[in-house]
Write a protein that holds these residues in place. Structure first.
Motif, PDB file in Angstrom:
ATOM      1  N   GLY A 114       0.820  -1.198   0.000  1.00 16.48           N
ATOM      2  CA  GLY A 114       0.000   0.000   0.000  1.00 16.48           C
ATOM      3  C   GLY A 114       0.854   1.249   0.000  1.00 16.48           C
ATOM      4  N   ILE A 115       0.182   2.357  -0.177  1.00 21.79           N
ATOM      5  CA  ILE A 115       0.857   3.649  -0.282  1.00 21.79           C
ATOM      6  C   ILE A 115       0.534   4.487   0.945  1.00 21.79           C
ATOM      7  CG2 ILE A 115       0.944   5.804  -1.605  1.00 21.79           C
ATOM      8  CD1 ILE A 115       0.507   4.172  -4.137  1.00 21.79           C
ATOM      9  N   LEU A 116       1.548   5.093   1.521  1.00 23.69           N
ATOM     10  CA  LEU A 116       1.367   5.968   2.684  1.00 23.69           C
ATOM     11  C   LEU A 116       1.311   7.405   2.201  1.00 23.69           C
ATOM     12  CD1 LEU A 116       4.068   4.335   5.013  1.00 23.69           C
ATOM     13  CD2 LEU A 116       1.602   3.877   4.991  1.00 23.69           C
ATOM     14  N   ILE A 117       0.206   8.058   2.496  1.00 22.19           N
ATOM     15  CA  ILE A 117       0.024   9.454   2.103  1.00 22.19           C
ATOM     16  C   ILE A 117       0.067  10.311   3.364  1.00 22.19           C
ATOM     17  CG2 ILE A 117      -1.616  11.095   1.095  1.00 22.19           C
ATOM     18  CD1 ILE A 117      -2.652   8.691  -0.614  1.00 22.19           C
ATOM     19  N   GLY A 118       0.780  11.398   3.292  1.00 21.88           N
ATOM     20  CA  GLY A 118       0.885  12.224   4.493  1.00 21.88           C
ATOM     21  C   GLY A 118       1.501  13.563   4.192  1.00 21.88           C
ATOM     22  N   ARG A 119       2.065  14.155   5.205  1.00 23.33           N
ATOM     23  CA  ARG A 119       2.698  15.457   5.013  1.00 23.33           C
ATOM     24  C   ARG A 119       3.887  15.586   5.957  1.00 23.33           C
ATOM     25  NH1 ARG A 119      -2.087  17.036   7.839  1.00 23.33           N
ATOM     26  NH2 ARG A 119      -3.127  17.544   5.898  1.00 23.33           N
ATOM     27  N   GLU A 120       4.777  16.491   5.568  1.00 25.73           N
ATOM     28  CA  GLU A 120       5.923  16.771   6.429  1.00 25.73           C
ATOM     29  C   GLU A 120       5.572  17.949   7.319  1.00 25.73           C
ATOM     30  OE1 GLU A 120       9.362  17.531   4.088  1.00 25.73           O
ATOM     31  OE2 GLU A 120       9.639  15.439   3.541  1.00 25.73           O
ATOM     32  N   ASP A 121       5.851  17.817   8.584  1.00 30.17           N
ATOM     33  CA  ASP A 121       5.625  18.917   9.514  1.00 30.17           C
ATOM     34  C   ASP A 121       6.949  19.616   9.765  1.00 30.17           C
ATOM     35  OD1 ASP A 121       2.939  18.359   9.777  1.00 30.17           O
ATOM     36  OD2 ASP A 121       3.287  16.888  11.355  1.00 30.17           O
ATOM     37  N   HIS A 122       7.031  20.848   9.296  1.00 30.39           N
ATOM     38  CA  HIS A 122       8.250  21.617   9.515  1.00 30.39           C
ATOM     39  C   HIS A 122       8.081  22.428  10.792  1.00 30.39           C
ATOM     40  CE1 HIS A 122       9.993  20.785   5.535  1.00 30.39           C
ATOM     41  NE2 HIS A 122       8.728  20.701   5.174  1.00 30.39           N
ATOM     42  N   MET A 123       8.765  22.042  11.817  1.00 31.56           N
ATOM     43  CA  MET A 123       8.665  22.740  13.099  1.00 31.56           C
ATOM     44  C   MET A 123       9.631  23.923  13.106  1.00 31.56           C
ATOM     45  SD  MET A 123       6.430  20.741  14.368  1.00 31.56           S
ATOM     46  CE  MET A 123       6.343  21.128  16.110  1.00 31.56           C
ATOM     47  N   ALA A 124       9.155  25.054  13.541  1.00 27.42           N
ATOM     48  CA  ALA A 124       9.995  26.257  13.578  1.00 27.42           C
ATOM     49  C   ALA A 124      11.244  25.995  14.403  1.00 27.42           C
ATOM     50  CB  ALA A 124       9.203  27.419  14.168  1.00 27.42           C
ATOM     51  N   GLY A 125      12.368  26.382  13.836  1.00 30.61           N
ATOM     52  CA  GLY A 125      13.620  26.246  14.575  1.00 30.61           C
ATOM     53  C   GLY A 125      14.220  24.856  14.526  1.00 30.61           C
ATOM     54  N   GLN A 126      13.518  23.956  13.884  1.00 28.89           N
ATOM     55  CA  GLN A 126      14.042  22.599  13.830  1.00 28.89           C
ATOM     56  C   GLN A 126      14.975  22.455  12.621  1.00 28.89           C
ATOM     57  OE1 GLN A 126      13.059  19.877  15.966  1.00 28.89           O
ATOM     58  NE2 GLN A 126      12.307  21.586  17.192  1.00 28.89           N
ATOM     59  N   VAL A 127      15.968  21.632  12.786  1.00 35.44           N
ATOM     60  CA  VAL A 127      16.839  21.349  11.648  1.00 35.44           C
ATOM     61  C   VAL A 127      16.124  20.326  10.759  1.00 35.44           C
ATOM     62  CG1 VAL A 127      18.945  21.823  12.906  1.00 35.44           C
ATOM     63  CG2 VAL A 127      18.028  19.513  12.906  1.00 35.44           C
ATOM     64  N   PRO A 128      16.508  20.243   9.497  1.00 31.20           N
ATOM     65  CA  PRO A 128      15.817  19.329   8.591  1.00 31.20           C
ATOM     66  C   PRO A 128      15.729  17.895   9.102  1.00 31.20           C
ATOM     67  CG  PRO A 128      17.259  20.755   7.349  1.00 31.20           C
ATOM     68  CD  PRO A 128      17.510  21.047   8.804  1.00 31.20           C
ATOM     69  N   ASP A 129      16.776  17.467   9.835  1.00 33.59           N
ATOM     70  CA  ASP A 129      16.764  16.091  10.333  1.00 33.59           C
ATOM     71  C   ASP A 129      15.613  15.831  11.303  1.00 33.59           C
ATOM     72  OD1 ASP A 129      20.338  15.424  10.425  1.00 33.59           O
ATOM     73  OD2 ASP A 129      18.846  15.333   8.847  1.00 33.59           O
ATOM     74  N   ASP A 130      15.059  16.909  11.846  1.00 34.76           N
ATOM     75  CA  ASP A 130      13.980  16.734  12.812  1.00 34.76           C
ATOM     76  C   ASP A 130      12.603  16.818  12.175  1.00 34.76           C
ATOM     77  OD1 ASP A 130      15.694  16.303  14.843  1.00 34.76           O
ATOM     78  OD2 ASP A 130      15.745  18.386  15.503  1.00 34.76           O
ATOM     79  N   ILE A 131      12.586  16.844  10.866  1.00 31.69           N
ATOM     80  CA  ILE A 131      11.292  16.880  10.184  1.00 31.69           C
ATOM     81  C   ILE A 131      10.491  15.629  10.557  1.00 31.69           C
ATOM     82  CG2 ILE A 131      10.185  16.630   7.923  1.00 31.69           C
ATOM     83  CD1 ILE A 131      12.432  18.391   6.798  1.00 31.69           C
ATOM     84  N   LEU A 132       9.252  15.870  10.885  1.00 32.08           N
ATOM     85  CA  LEU A 132       8.390  14.763  11.255  1.00 32.08           C
ATOM     86  C   LEU A 132       7.431  14.495  10.101  1.00 32.08           C
ATOM     87  CD1 LEU A 132       7.942  13.022  13.774  1.00 32.08           C
ATOM     88  CD2 LEU A 132       6.158  14.636  14.456  1.00 32.08           C
ATOM     89  N   VAL A 133       7.416  13.271   9.644  1.00 35.10           N
ATOM     90  CA  VAL A 133       6.511  12.909   8.558  1.00 35.10           C
ATOM     91  C   VAL A 133       5.276  12.263   9.172  1.00 35.10           C
ATOM     92  CG1 VAL A 133       6.216  11.506   6.489  1.00 35.10           C
ATOM     93  CG2 VAL A 133       8.419  12.582   6.959  1.00 35.10           C
ATOM     94  N   SER A 134       4.116  12.840   8.902  1.00 34.71           N
ATOM     95  CA  SER A 134       2.874  12.294   9.447  1.00 34.71           C
ATOM     96  C   SER A 134       2.108  11.556   8.367  1.00 34.71           C
ATOM     97  CB  SER A 134       1.995  13.420   9.996  1.00 34.71           C
ATOM     98  OG  SER A 134       2.657  14.080  11.042  1.00 34.71           O
ATOM     99  N   VAL A 135       1.757  10.322   8.660  1.00 33.00           N
ATOM    100  CA  VAL A 135       0.946   9.543   7.724  1.00 33.00           C
ATOM    101  C   VAL A 135      -0.517   9.839   8.025  1.00 33.00           C
ATOM    102  CG1 VAL A 135       0.339   7.235   6.910  1.00 33.00           C
ATOM    103  CG2 VAL A 135       2.672   7.721   7.664  1.00 33.00           C
ATOM    104  N   ILE A 136      -1.282  10.231   7.033  1.00 33.05           N
ATOM    105  CA  ILE A 136      -2.700  10.508   7.272  1.00 33.05           C
ATOM    106  C   ILE A 136      -3.603   9.535   6.520  1.00 33.05           C
ATOM    107  CG2 ILE A 136      -2.452  12.919   7.898  1.00 33.05           C
ATOM    108  CD1 ILE A 136      -3.009  13.733   5.110  1.00 33.05           C
ATOM    109  N   GLU A 137      -3.019   8.736   5.679  1.00 31.37           N
ATOM    110  CA  GLU A 137      -3.813   7.718   4.980  1.00 31.37           C
ATOM    111  C   GLU A 137      -2.900   6.573   4.571  1.00 31.37           C
ATOM    112  OE1 GLU A 137      -5.828   9.144   1.482  1.00 31.37           O
ATOM    113  OE2 GLU A 137      -6.458   7.144   0.887  1.00 31.37           O
TER     114      GLU A 137
END
Lengths: 141, 161
Positions: free
Chosen positions: B27-50
């Motif tokens: 299956g395919i995971l669909i979601g979005r990246e949450d860019h938190m202010a002040g966070q470095v790119p490595d701390d990007i959190l990917v949220s799966v919403i479907e």
């Protein structure tokens, strides 16, 4: 110009572009020019022998170029070439692990959701559960 | 980089793996990246919403192989174009095999995506792990998975199985 649509995972290797336009007379020339402009793409599109990876698909105006003339497929002004990955995978080759087949959980899969930084040895020992504000997911629960 | 996924979606994936046993599900995971202010790119959190079920289009050997039709991917990419959602990864099951990527998995993976692997033993879903391909394509690395309490995730597309 031929517009080449870049799949999301590869965009950062193409200067964050969703689309790159090149002047080319064939599909092969278009892809070659793309990788000349964005060298970082090469490793993801071509294998060690310089051949297009077999899970990289190219669609010219919605048609798979493998069903046309492959690399030699002529292109014209206004054509759209789309790079689409085949997503494939699967379990390891070979016979099933006896432990798994007999219902004895292999050590490497006993841990549930594991943290990224754990070494492979730690994974093999069951992994560490994610803690803090995270709800741990227990395997087999 | 880490992956956040609601427990309901995890349960959907587990159910899918059990349903298709002894064949692999995918299956395919669909979601979005949450860019938190002040966070470095490595701390990007990917949220799966479907977690969208996709038919395993591999002809034969579906006990140990899966393929997702590139046209399905193309259609979903088009569907998500212009939204804040994107394909963030894929999932598949390993019937009677550990939740670890095989060499075949590594060879066919793409960087920048999460690959969830579910072990299914004798029809029962077991461990679920998530992996990301290194930028140089040489290895898969485990990534942290944050299993979130269920809220109201979108359900799998009933049109596919």
């Amino acid at each position: 110009m031929v517009a080449i649509k870049i799949p999301t995972p590869l965009r950062r290797f193409a200067g964050d572009n969703a689309k790159v336009e090149v002047k080319a007379d064939t599909v092969g020339e278009a892809v070659r020019k793309l990788t000349e402009q964005h060298e970082a793409l090469k490793n993801h599109l071509y294998d060690e022998n310089g051949e297009l990876r077999n899970f990289v698909n190219l669609y010219l105006n919605q048609k798979d170029v493998r069903t046309l003339q492959k690399d030699e497929t002529p292109t014209k002004e206004g054509d759209e070439l789309v790079i689409v990955p085949s997503i494939a995978g699967g379990a390891a080759d070979g016979v099933l692990s006896r432990e798994v087949a007999e219902g004895r959980v292999e050590a490497s899969i006993a841990g549930g959701v594991c943290e990224a930084e754990v070494s492979r040895d730690e994974v093999a020992a069951g992994g560490r559960m994610v803690e803090a504000n995270i709800v741990p997911f227990i395997a087999g629960g | 980089m880490s992956l956040r996924i609601h427990r309901d979606l995890i349960e959907q994936i587990r159910a899918h793996g059990a349903e298709t046993y002894d064949e692999e599900c995918c299956g395919i995971l669909i979601g979005r990246e949450d860019h938190m202010a002040g966070q470095v790119p490595d701390d990007i959190l990917v949220s799966v919403i479907e977690a969208r079920r996709i038919a395993n289009s591999k002809e034969g050997e579906r006990q140990r192989r899966f393929i997702i039709d590139p046209l399905e991917i193309l259609a979903i990419e088009d569907e998500l174009e212009g939204s804040d959602r994107r394909i963030v990864g894929y999932y598949h099951s390993h019937p009677d095999h550990p939740a670890k990527p095989s060499e075949f998995d590594r060879q066919h993976a793409w960087p920048g995506l999460s690959y969830l692997i579910l072990a299914v033993e004798k029809g029962e879903p077991k461990a679920l792990t998530s992996w990301r391909l290194s930028e140089d394509r040489t290895e898969f690395r485990l990534e942290p998975v944050h299993a979130m309490p269920a809220t109201k995730p979108r359900t799998a597309d009933p049109r596919t199985s």
